[in-house]
Write a protein that holds these residues in place. Structure first.
Motif, PDB file in Angstrom:
ATOM      1  N   LEU A   1      11.826   4.670  33.585  1.00  0.00           N
ATOM      2  CA  LEU A   1      13.073   5.408  34.073  1.00  0.00           C
ATOM      3  C   LEU A   1      14.382   4.905  33.737  1.00  0.00           C
TER       4      LEU A   1
ATOM      5  N   GLU B   1      10.927  15.227  36.953  1.00  0.00           N
ATOM      6  CA  GLU B   1      10.818  13.969  36.881  1.00  0.00           C
ATOM      7  C   GLU B   1       9.544  13.310  36.911  1.00  0.00           C
TER       8      GLU B   1
ATOM      9  N   ALA C   1       8.671   9.648  35.527  1.00  0.00           N
ATOM     10  CA  ALA C   1       9.949   8.676  35.822  1.00  0.00           C
ATOM     11  C   ALA C   1       9.623   7.674  36.972  1.00  0.00           C
TER      12      ALA C   1
END
Length: 192
Positions: A18, A143, A148
């Motif tokens: 991330l 995401e 992430a």
């Protein structure tokens, strides 16, 4: 439109890949997650601002460290509070306390407009957050697909961890799978 399975009450743990500095090694408790979007608070970002400096009436109830935490990059001028109310509701008692709304398990949101003495006897711990983390519809799901975040179960003690700077590693370490190994990931992989 596909149905969104709620992750409310779960933790988002930032993966090493991330790249957003707002969430580097962040542990986010999701307070709300549905088709409309997601809202949570970062549990491991203490600020140098004391609770007594901004919300004096609540300072005595705040857990250690008694500082305001940065809940995320959104609305940093607003505050919200989380508290753990230990135990299960007793027969005949209301499920919700006046001034506290259950989010997940023993964790709930505190109404900071309520008088603190209303909740003082019931709260096991209290933490104040400036701002929050938010995602629009489908944003968090994208995401997650991109790798992430790790999604793991929360524990009531996560909200009031006395050493928040160690929470990222501690949450990963307690997992019973390959995520436990991620806890050893170096802060700067180039030094490895």
């Amino acid at each position: 439109m596909t149905e969104v399975s709620s992750l409310t009450g779960r933790l988002l743990v930032a993966t090493p890949k991330l790249a957003d500095p707002n969430f580097d090694r962040a542990v986010v408790l999701l307070l709300d997650h549905d088709a409309e979007g997601s809202l949570g608070v970062v549990l491991n970002r203490p600020t140098p601002v004391g609770v007594g400096d901004v919300l004096q009436p609540w300072a005595a109830l705040a857990g250690l460290p008694q500082v305001v935490f940065q809940g995320g990059p959104v609305s940093l001028d607003s505050a919200l509070a989380l508290a753990v109310v230990p135990g299960e509701p007793r027969a005949g008692e209301p499920v919700e306390l006046l001034g506290w709304r259950r989010v997940h398990g023993a964790i709930g949101l505190v109404d900071l407009e309520a008088p603190p003495e209303l909740l003082a006897a019931e709260l096991g711990s209290l933490r104040i957050f400036a701002g929050y983390s938010g995602w629009g519809p489908g944003q968090l799901e994208r995401e997650l697909v991109d790798g992430a975040w790790y999604v793991v179960e929360s524990e009531p003690g996560d909200v009031s961890a006395p050493n928040p700077e160690r929470l990222w590693r501690a949450v990963l370490r307690r997992q019973r799978n390959e995520l436990a190994m991620v806890a050893t990931y170096p802060d700067d992989p180039s030094l490895n």
